[in-house]
Design an enzyme around this catalytic site. Structure first.
Site, mmCIF file in Angstrom:
data_model
loop_
_atom_site.group_PDB
_atom_site.id
_atom_site.type_symbol
_atom_site.label_atom_id
_atom_site.label_comp_id
_atom_site.label_asym_id
_atom_site.label_seq_id
_atom_site.Cartn_x
_atom_site.Cartn_y
_atom_site.Cartn_z
ATOM 1 N N CYS A 63 0.863 -1.198 0.000
ATOM 2 C CA CYS A 63 0.000 0.000 0.000
ATOM 3 C C CYS A 63 0.893 1.240 0.000
ATOM 4 O O CYS A 63 1.673 1.461 0.922
ATOM 5 C CB CYS A 63 -0.889 -0.030 1.239
ATOM 6 S SG CYS A 63 -2.028 1.358 1.317
ATOM 7 N N CYS B 43 -3.404 15.620 2.473
ATOM 8 C CA CYS B 43 -4.346 15.600 1.347
ATOM 9 C C CYS B 43 -5.053 16.950 1.301
ATOM 10 O O CYS B 43 -5.339 17.533 2.349
ATOM 11 C CB CYS B 43 -5.371 14.476 1.563
ATOM 12 S SG CYS B 43 -6.457 14.182 0.147
ATOM 13 N N CYS C 99 -12.469 14.639 3.075
ATOM 14 C CA CYS C 99 -13.528 13.643 3.282
ATOM 15 C C CYS C 99 -13.764 13.527 4.792
ATOM 16 O O CYS C 99 -12.805 13.389 5.552
ATOM 17 C CB CYS C 99 -13.129 12.310 2.672
ATOM 18 S SG CYS C 99 -12.771 12.492 0.913
ATOM 19 N N CYS D 126 -12.361 10.613 7.020
ATOM 20 C CA CYS D 126 -10.971 10.200 6.776
ATOM 21 C C CYS D 126 -10.008 11.009 7.631
ATOM 22 O O CYS D 126 -10.063 12.238 7.644
ATOM 23 C CB CYS D 126 -10.637 10.377 5.294
ATOM 24 S SG CYS D 126 -8.890 10.048 4.921
ATOM 25 N N CYS E 234 -6.088 1.604 5.674
ATOM 26 C CA CYS E 234 -5.543 2.384 4.576
ATOM 27 C C CYS E 234 -6.300 3.701 4.585
ATOM 28 O O CYS E 234 -7.449 3.772 4.976
ATOM 29 C CB CYS E 234 -5.755 1.688 3.255
ATOM 30 S SG CYS E 234 -4.270 0.895 2.649
HETATM 31 N N1 SAH Z 1 -7.379 9.487 -1.654
HETATM 32 C C1 SAH Z 1 -7.662 8.253 -2.271
HETATM 33 C C2 SAH Z 1 -6.806 7.100 -1.798
HETATM 34 C C3 SAH Z 1 -6.437 7.000 -0.350
HETATM 35 S S1 SAH Z 1 -7.665 6.569 0.786
HETATM 36 C C4 SAH Z 1 -9.127 7.924 -2.097
HETATM 37 O O1 SAH Z 1 -9.807 8.624 -1.363
HETATM 38 O O2 SAH Z 1 -9.579 6.991 -2.756
HETATM 39 C C5 SAH Z 1 -7.921 4.836 0.586
HETATM 40 C C6 SAH Z 1 -9.325 4.405 1.002
HETATM 41 O O3 SAH Z 1 -9.492 4.453 2.442
HETATM 42 C C7 SAH Z 1 -10.410 5.294 0.425
HETATM 43 O O4 SAH Z 1 -11.471 4.527 -0.092
HETATM 44 C C8 SAH Z 1 -10.865 6.040 1.640
HETATM 45 O O5 SAH Z 1 -12.142 6.557 1.448
HETATM 46 C C9 SAH Z 1 -10.760 4.997 2.720
HETATM 47 N N2 SAH Z 1 -10.783 5.542 4.082
HETATM 48 C C10 SAH Z 1 -10.337 6.723 4.495
HETATM 49 N N3 SAH Z 1 -10.541 6.863 5.818
HETATM 50 C C11 SAH Z 1 -11.129 5.739 6.248
HETATM 51 C C12 SAH Z 1 -11.596 5.277 7.523
HETATM 52 N N4 SAH Z 1 -11.469 6.022 8.616
HETATM 53 N N5 SAH Z 1 -12.153 4.059 7.593
HETATM 54 C C13 SAH Z 1 -12.256 3.294 6.486
HETATM 55 N N6 SAH Z 1 -11.834 3.661 5.264
HETATM 56 C C14 SAH Z 1 -11.281 4.886 5.143
HETATM 57 FE FE1 SF4 Z 2 -7.960 12.489 0.796
HETATM 58 FE FE2 SF4 Z 2 -8.840 10.818 2.666
HETATM 59 FE FE3 SF4 Z 2 -10.548 11.846 0.916
HETATM 60 FE FE4 SF4 Z 2 -8.773 10.000 0.100
HETATM 61 S S1 SF4 Z 2 -10.436 9.689 1.560
HETATM 62 S S2 SF4 Z 2 -9.298 11.944 -0.915
HETATM 63 S S3 SF4 Z 2 -7.003 10.553 1.422
HETATM 64 S S4 SF4 Z 2 -9.378 13.023 2.449
#
Ligand code: SAH
Ligand code: SF4
Length: 408
Positions: free
Chosen positions: A134, A141, A145, A148, A379
């Site tokens: 990974c 970022c 979101c 996240c 992740c």
């Molecule tokens: N920025 C990219 C890739 C990194 S995040 C994206 O958003 O796709 C990788 C994955 O982890 C994404 O699907 C994200 O939504 C998820 N993710 C982020 N925070 C999380 C959390 N607290 N619990 C579960 N999944 C999470």
């Molecule tokens: Fe950025 Fe987290 Fe959203 Fe992925 S899920 S785009 S790492 S804020």
């Protein structure tokens, strides 16, 4: 699959390798850029092509990180190259090894320009018949979101293609995944096969907001004369940057994972705010147009299970309706809570019901046997902090990395 993880054992301090702050690296350059760098350093024009080929082989097939090991390059040229450039690995601040083979590294990259050194984590999970790495694309970022943890951290900077590749190269070093330095030319993978068979761009950051560097790194990772990872074993996860999804299909051609997480625009606007700019319809149109899709080459839709937010059967029904016609896999991710978040992970029963509905509609559900209510994803949670990989984190990483299993 081992259910227990024991990280209490060995935690070797890996030897630190001098960071490459002062000299530019030759890692992560396209062949053209590498050729230009060599010409610039004084390599005669008629030799450039051959030297590029030699360096490519040493860097990406043999995995060397020192010019001294490049046996078929003359001493003088090696001296010239090492004066001007570096091919060194980043510093490994920490390496954790679990009894079952899971590894987590904390890498430190030197400052770029006036900035400070940055640290990022990379995780390797071995499984039956495959091993997934990974990788991060940014430190922090720009997106926010709401579920996240990375989204609460400001963007520190984009990683360069060198730094993106360094995660793969250094992981392979540490796993013994390059051919033995002394094996005769020709033997290019260890006899027992590759340890890193799949990579997922699912660490920190939004890869499509660092498009050029991610593109360079992934094209090098999949280059048939070098690292040679199949594009079907590379998965790029995005929150849905629509124009760059088209470009990914045309210019990179790796497998795609979409962080969907909601099936209605009003809810997705809250969970994945980039949705206000690129709403569901535009996002799904881009997915439909993604080149090369088939039953064997499907888009992964990631869906984080948030209690009472997006986990009803109505959501499941709408999800199935929305994805109709797109060769798709759905990856349900149990929410991994972090300090300060208002969200909770859905009840296990709810996740199962959701998964059952999706299964019945013909999607293989990636939810594995329950391992307690706190099976949590990690992740998207990787951070610049040395802490032990907890059991819950590890289980969750497995759940996440299902997305990276394009091909067994
Ligand atoms: N920025 C990219 C890739 C990194 S995040 C994206 O958003 O796709 C990788 C994955 O982890 C994404 O699907 C994200 O939504 C998820 N993710 C982020 N925070 C999380 C959390 N607290 N619990 C579960 N999944 C999470
Ligand atoms: Fe950025 Fe987290 Fe959203 Fe992925 S899920 S785009 S790492 S804020």
């Amino acid at each position: 699959m081992a259910l227990t993880i024991d990280l209490t054992g060995d935690r070797p301090r890996a030897p630190a390798i001098a960071p490459s702050a002062d000299k530019p690296s030759l890692v992560g350059l396209t062949r053209e850029e590498l050729g230009a760098a060599l010409a610039d350093a004084g390599v005669p024009e008629r030799q450039v092509k051959m030297r590029v080929q030699q360096l490519w082989h040493w860097l990406y097939v043999r995995g060397v990180s020192d010019f001294a090991e490049m046996r078929n390059i003359s001493k003088e040229l090696r001296a010239l190259l090492s004066e001007r450039f570096t091919v060194a690995r980043p510093e490994i601040v920490e390496e954790q090894v679990s009894n079952d083979g899971t590894r987590k590294w904390l890498f430190r990259f030197p400052p770029r320009g006036a900035g400070r050194p940055v640290e990022i984590e990379t995780v390797y999970i071995p499984e039956e018949g495959r091993g997934t790495l990974c990788i991060s694309s940014q430190v922090g970022c720009t997106l926010t979101c709401s579920f996240c943890h990375t989204g609460t951290q400001k963007l520190v900077r984009n990683l360069t293609s060198e730094e993106i590749l360094a995660q793969l190269l250094t992981a392979r070093d540490r796993l013994g995944d390059f051919p033995d330095r002394d094996t005769p030319d020709g033997a290019i993978v260890p006899a027992e096969g590759r340890k890193v068979s799949n990579i997922v761009m699912m660490g920190m950051g939004e890869p499509l907001y660092n498009f050029e560097e991610v593109k360079k790194a992934l094209l090098i990772a999949s280059d048939g004369d070098g690292l040679s990872l199949s594009k079907r074993r590379i998965t790029l996860s995005t929150s849905g940057i629509v124009p760059e999804i088209y470009r990914t299909g045309e210019e990179i051609g790796v497998m795609l994972a979409i962080s969907l997480h909601a099936v209605r625009d009003d809810l997705r606007d809250m969970l994945v705010p980039i949705n206000k700019k690129y709403p569901l319809k535009e996002l799904l149109d881009a997915c439909r147009a993604y080149p090369g899709l088939s039953n064997a080459r499907r888009i992964t839709f990631e869906y984080v299970m948030l209690r009472d937010v997006n986990d009803s059967i109505e959501d499941a029904k709408e999800l199935v309706r929305l994805l109709r016609g797109i060769p798709a896999k759905i990856n349900l991710i149990p929410f991994n809570p972090w300090p300060g978040t208002n969200y909770q992970c859905s009840e296990w029963e709810t996740i199962e019901k959701f998964a059952d509905y999706i299964n019945a509609a013909g999607y293989a559900s990636p939810i594995r046997t329950p391992r307690g209510r706190d099976i949590l994803a990690a992740c998207g949670q990787l951070k610049s902090q040395s802490e032990r990989l907890r059991k819950t984190e590890r289980l969750a990483l497995e759940a996440m990395m299902i997305a990276g299993h394009g091909e067994a």
